[in-house]
Write a protein that holds these residues in place. Structure first.
Motif, PDB file in Angstrom:
ATOM      1  N   HIS A   1       0.759  -1.282   0.069  1.00 26.30           N
ATOM      2  CA  HIS A   1       0.016   0.102   0.116  1.00 26.30           C
ATOM      3  C   HIS A   1       0.910   1.378   0.044  1.00 26.30           C
ATOM      4  O   HIS A   1       0.531   2.240  -0.954  1.00 26.30           O
ATOM      5  CB  HIS A   1      -0.992  -0.057   1.381  1.00 26.30           C
ATOM      6  N   ALA A   2       2.140   1.029   0.863  1.00 30.18           N
ATOM      7  CA  ALA A   2       3.024   2.512   0.725  1.00 30.18           C
ATOM      8  C   ALA A   2       3.447   2.700  -0.604  1.00 30.18           C
ATOM      9  O   ALA A   2       3.671   3.739  -0.963  1.00 30.18           O
ATOM     10  CB  ALA A   2       3.840   2.302   1.976  1.00 30.18           C
TER      11      ALA A   2
ATOM     12  N   ALA B   1       1.161   3.903  -2.900  1.00 25.35           N
ATOM     13  CA  ALA B   1       0.838   5.463  -2.631  1.00 25.35           C
ATOM     14  C   ALA B   1       1.968   6.191  -3.348  1.00 25.35           C
ATOM     15  O   ALA B   1       1.599   7.266  -3.992  1.00 25.35           O
ATOM     16  CB  ALA B   1       0.946   5.669  -1.174  1.00 25.35           C
ATOM     17  N   ALA B   2       3.300   5.793  -3.052  1.00 25.45           N
ATOM     18  CA  ALA B   2       4.448   6.592  -3.722  1.00 25.45           C
ATOM     19  C   ALA B   2       4.484   6.488  -5.288  1.00 25.45           C
ATOM     20  O   ALA B   2       4.559   7.923  -5.938  1.00 25.45           O
ATOM     21  CB  ALA B   2       5.724   5.959  -3.248  1.00 25.45           C
TER      22      ALA B   2
ATOM     23  N   TRP C   1       1.633   8.768  -6.446  1.00 22.12           N
ATOM     24  CA  TRP C   1       1.866  10.352  -6.292  1.00 22.12           C
ATOM     25  C   TRP C   1       2.717  10.822  -7.481  1.00 22.12           C
ATOM     26  O   TRP C   1       2.579  11.579  -8.056  1.00 22.12           O
ATOM     27  CB  TRP C   1       2.355  10.277  -4.992  1.00 22.12           C
TER      28      TRP C   1
ATOM     29  N   GLU D   1      -3.421   9.030  -1.871  1.00 23.40           N
ATOM     30  CA  GLU D   1      -3.841   9.457  -0.552  1.00 23.40           C
ATOM     31  C   GLU D   1      -4.661   8.158   0.095  1.00 23.40           C
ATOM     32  O   GLU D   1      -4.368   7.987   1.230  1.00 23.40           O
ATOM     33  CB  GLU D   1      -4.590  10.659  -0.478  1.00 23.40           C
TER      34      GLU D   1
ATOM     35  N   GLN E   1      -4.369   4.919  -0.648  1.00 34.05           N
ATOM     36  CA  GLN E   1      -3.474   3.966  -0.495  1.00 34.05           C
ATOM     37  C   GLN E   1      -2.593   4.211   0.891  1.00 34.05           C
ATOM     38  O   GLN E   1      -2.139   3.373   1.627  1.00 34.05           O
ATOM     39  CB  GLN E   1      -2.583   3.521  -1.484  1.00 34.05           C
ATOM     40  N   TRP E   2      -2.220   5.403   0.842  1.00 34.16           N
ATOM     41  CA  TRP E   2      -1.459   5.851   1.981  1.00 34.16           C
ATOM     42  C   TRP E   2      -2.255   5.510   3.449  1.00 34.16           C
ATOM     43  O   TRP E   2      -1.708   5.238   4.532  1.00 34.16           O
ATOM     44  CB  TRP E   2      -0.967   7.287   2.173  1.00 34.16           C
ATOM     45  N   GLU E   3      -3.442   6.100   3.341  1.00 36.32           N
ATOM     46  CA  GLU E   3      -4.333   5.989   4.472  1.00 36.32           C
ATOM     47  C   GLU E   3      -4.463   4.298   5.228  1.00 36.32           C
ATOM     48  O   GLU E   3      -4.479   3.892   6.115  1.00 36.32           O
ATOM     49  CB  GLU E   3      -5.826   6.428   4.368  1.00 36.32           C
TER      50      GLU E   3
ATOM     51  N   SER F   1       6.001   5.882   7.275  1.00 35.57           N
ATOM     52  CA  SER F   1       5.963   7.412   7.101  1.00 35.57           C
ATOM     53  C   SER F   1       7.637   7.832   7.517  1.00 35.57           C
ATOM     54  O   SER F   1       7.871   8.744   7.492  1.00 35.57           O
ATOM     55  CB  SER F   1       5.180   8.080   8.189  1.00 35.57           C
TER      56      SER F   1
ATOM     57  N   LEU G   1       8.387   8.391  -2.508  1.00 36.15           N
ATOM     58  CA  LEU G   1       7.898   8.264  -1.115  1.00 36.15           C
ATOM     59  C   LEU G   1       8.332   9.402  -0.480  1.00 36.15           C
ATOM     60  O   LEU G   1       7.607  10.203   0.223  1.00 36.15           O
ATOM     61  CB  LEU G   1       8.529   7.236  -0.516  1.00 36.15           C
TER      62      LEU G   1
ATOM     63  N   LEU H   1       5.808  12.314   1.110  1.00 34.21           N
ATOM     64  CA  LEU H   1       5.737  12.666   2.595  1.00 34.21           C
ATOM     65  C   LEU H   1       5.804  14.203   2.488  1.00 34.21           C
ATOM     66  O   LEU H   1       5.352  14.807   3.599  1.00 34.21           O
ATOM     67  CB  LEU H   1       6.801  12.114   3.168  1.00 34.21           C
TER      68      LEU H   1
END
Length: 83
Positions: free
Chosen positions: A25-26, A29-30, A33, A42, A44-46, A56, A75, A79
């Motif tokens: 998921h992280a 998200a990266a 983005w 956003e 996937q980051w949640e 993080s 990433l 962030l």
């Protein structure tokens, strides 16, 4: 390496088949983005943060996972909310 579109597709497949793996998921998200898919990034980051907030910390990710420099950089940009 080198094919961002394919990487995003593979990460999407991974999170669909293995919901709850925070690394996937992280990473998605990266990657999203950096591809301009901010809403998906956003979301996937949640999900990633629900399972493991250590993602993080870019240094922690670099020390514990074998992400390439491009994904690690993505990433960091995510962030810091930069492009």
């Amino acid at each position: 390496v080198g094919n961002k579109g394919q990487a995003v597709i593979e990460l999407e497949y991974e999170v669909l088949n293995n919901v709850g793996i925070p690394e996937a998921h992280a990473a998605l998200a990266a990657a999203c983005w950096s591809s301009g898919k901010t809403s998906l990034a956003e979301f996937q980051w949640e999900v990633a943060m629900e399972f493991d907030s250590r993602f993080s910390n870019v240094r922690w990710v670099s020390e514990n996972y074998h992400w390439g420099p491009e994904l690690t950089g993505a990433l960091q940009k995510f962030l810091s909310l930069t492009k």
